[in-house]
Design a protein around this motif. Structure first.
Motif, PDB file in Angstrom:
ATOM      1  N   TYR A  70       0.810  -1.218   0.000  1.00 39.57           N
ATOM      2  CA  TYR A  70       0.000   0.000   0.000  1.00 39.57           C
ATOM      3  C   TYR A  70       0.843   1.268   0.000  1.00 39.57           C
ATOM      4  O   TYR A  70       0.308   2.369   0.130  1.00 39.57           O
ATOM      5  N   CYS A  71       2.152   1.117  -0.174  1.00 40.48           N
ATOM      6  CA  CYS A  71       3.038   2.273  -0.140  1.00 40.48           C
ATOM      7  C   CYS A  71       3.885   2.410  -1.397  1.00 40.48           C
ATOM      8  O   CYS A  71       3.988   3.497  -1.956  1.00 40.48           O
ATOM      9  N   MET A  99      -6.015  -4.893   5.013  1.00 35.89           N
ATOM     10  CA  MET A  99      -6.162  -4.969   3.560  1.00 35.89           C
ATOM     11  C   MET A  99      -7.089  -6.127   3.195  1.00 35.89           C
ATOM     12  O   MET A  99      -6.972  -7.231   3.737  1.00 35.89           O
ATOM     13  N   GLN A 145      -6.701   2.534   5.057  1.00 35.74           N
ATOM     14  CA  GLN A 145      -5.773   2.683   3.939  1.00 35.74           C
ATOM     15  C   GLN A 145      -6.071   3.980   3.189  1.00 35.74           C
ATOM     16  O   GLN A 145      -7.217   4.264   2.843  1.00 35.74           O
ATOM     17  N   ASP A 191      -0.278   5.608  -2.131  1.00 35.00           N
ATOM     18  CA  ASP A 191       0.624   4.627  -2.711  1.00 35.00           C
ATOM     19  C   ASP A 191       1.269   5.184  -3.977  1.00 35.00           C
ATOM     20  O   ASP A 191       0.640   5.905  -4.757  1.00 35.00           O
ATOM     21  N   TRP A 211      -4.855   2.780  -5.247  1.00 33.39           N
ATOM     22  CA  TRP A 211      -5.886   2.837  -4.197  1.00 33.39           C
ATOM     23  C   TRP A 211      -7.276   3.010  -4.792  1.00 33.39           C
ATOM     24  O   TRP A 211      -7.469   3.783  -5.733  1.00 33.39           O
ATOM     25  N   MET A 226     -12.277  -1.024   0.353  1.00 33.21           N
ATOM     26  CA  MET A 226     -11.348  -0.754   1.457  1.00 33.21           C
ATOM     27  C   MET A 226     -11.983  -1.122   2.792  1.00 33.21           C
ATOM     28  O   MET A 226     -13.207  -1.106   2.955  1.00 33.21           O
TER      29      MET A 226
END
Length: 329
Positions: A27-28, A163, A190, A194, A199, A204
């Motif tokens: 997620y990054c 997630m 989240q 990213d 996303w 989510m």
């Protein structure tokens, strides 16, 4: 002081020390990593300390959080903390980390003057950790958190992101483990930060989902807005207390009206919000010989123009070009 046109006062400074990280959380950032900032673009240790000094002595900053990327990768971290601890007035200082390097650095950071740490841990299952982070380092994080607790970097706060299809069922287990180990757990929705811009709001795991899952095992009592203040986490006592759990609902229940933060990137840019699309350059002023008062004025101007909110609910919302690792969490 740092105030904006909506009357908010910034007293909490987030300082990114590096854009680099030794994990590759899905997620990054992408698996291959990112194009890191050039060393010459990064603020030096002296420049970081000077800007924090200006923030504390000229602008009313009371708390400093060191972030990244992964701040434990910054070679001069302990020295930076020690120098900032000597400032008058002394700011409260904390660190957000993935925990991998804490086992070897926790004692030195405490001795230098760091007050506490936030550690990111999304799962108790090593195999899920490896999938989420693309690294087999779960045991290092667990050991690092224990070392931080033993060194007195307390309360040790745990940041967890759930997630879909990976760890969405782990909320109750994470809370039981945190309570047992005297850690303070915070779930974070989240966010669209990213690097790959993958996303999607649909699907989510929301604050409502998290609370519903926790209530299958625990009795939660909301502390209320009065106890929250400007903190991003809504908090609940667990089974009557004293343990608490928090949820940072940045997407579904944003807390922009109470925001008290200002952000400094690793390359010396002021950001008024994680989701801002504009930055104000302090590095050029620093390296051009500007006096403290001029730099403070630039910082004030940046914060005066802070927007009312993140804009996540606006159909025209655009995700920031810079990923979270460069902005600082």
């Amino acid at each position: 002081m740092l105030i904006d046109t909506y009357g908010r006062k910034a007293t909490d400074l987030r300082v990114s020390l590096t854009d680099r990280c030794n994990l590759r959380c899905t997620y990054c950032m992408p698996e291959e990593g990112l194009q890191w900032l050039a060393k010459t673009d990064l603020l030096t240790d002296d420049e970081i300390v000077r800007l924090i000094d200006i923030a504390v002595t000229h602008l009313g900053i009371e708390e400093v959080r060191f972030t990244g990327g992964e701040p434990l990768l910054r070679p001069g971290l302990v020295g930076i903390v020690e120098r900032c601890a000597a400032l008058a007035p002394r700011p409260k200082m904390s660190l957000t980390t993935n925990g991998i390097g804490l086992k070897r650095t926790a004692a030195a950071l405490k001795a230098a003057g760091l007050d506490r740490v936030n550690v990111s841990l999304d799962t108790l299952r090593p195999e899920v950790f490896k999938t989420l982070t693309r690294r087999d380092r779960h045991h290092d994080v667990i050991e690092g958190m224990a070392a931080a607790r033993e060194a007195g970097l307390t309360p040790v706060k745990v940041n967890a992101v759930l997630m879909p299809g990976l760890n969405e069922d782990e909320a109750p287990d994470l809370l039981a483990w945190a309570v047992e180990n005297a850690y303070e757990l915070r779930f974070i929705e989240q966010m669209p930060l990213d690097a790959q811009h993958g996303w999607k709001r649909e699907g989510m795991i929301t604050a409502g989902d998290i609370l519903a899952s926790l209530r299958t095992r625990f009795e939660l009592t909301e502390e209320g807005a009065g106890a929250r203040g400007s903190a991003p986490a809504e908090r609940w006592t667990v089974d009557g207390g004293p343990a608490t759990v928090g949820v940072i609902a940045s997407v579904t229940r944003p807390f922009c009206r109470a925001c008290d933060r200002t952000r400094l990137t690793a390359d010396g840019q002021v950001r008024t919000c994680l989701f801002a699309t504009e930055e104000t350059d302090l590095r050029t002023a620093l390296r051009s010989g500007a006096p403290d008062a001029e730099i403070a004025s630039l910082w004030k101007g940046a914060m005066w123009g802070k927007k009312a909110g993140s804009g996540l609910d606006d159909p025209s919302f655009l995700q920031p070009d810079r990923p979270m690792s460069a902005i600082g969490g």
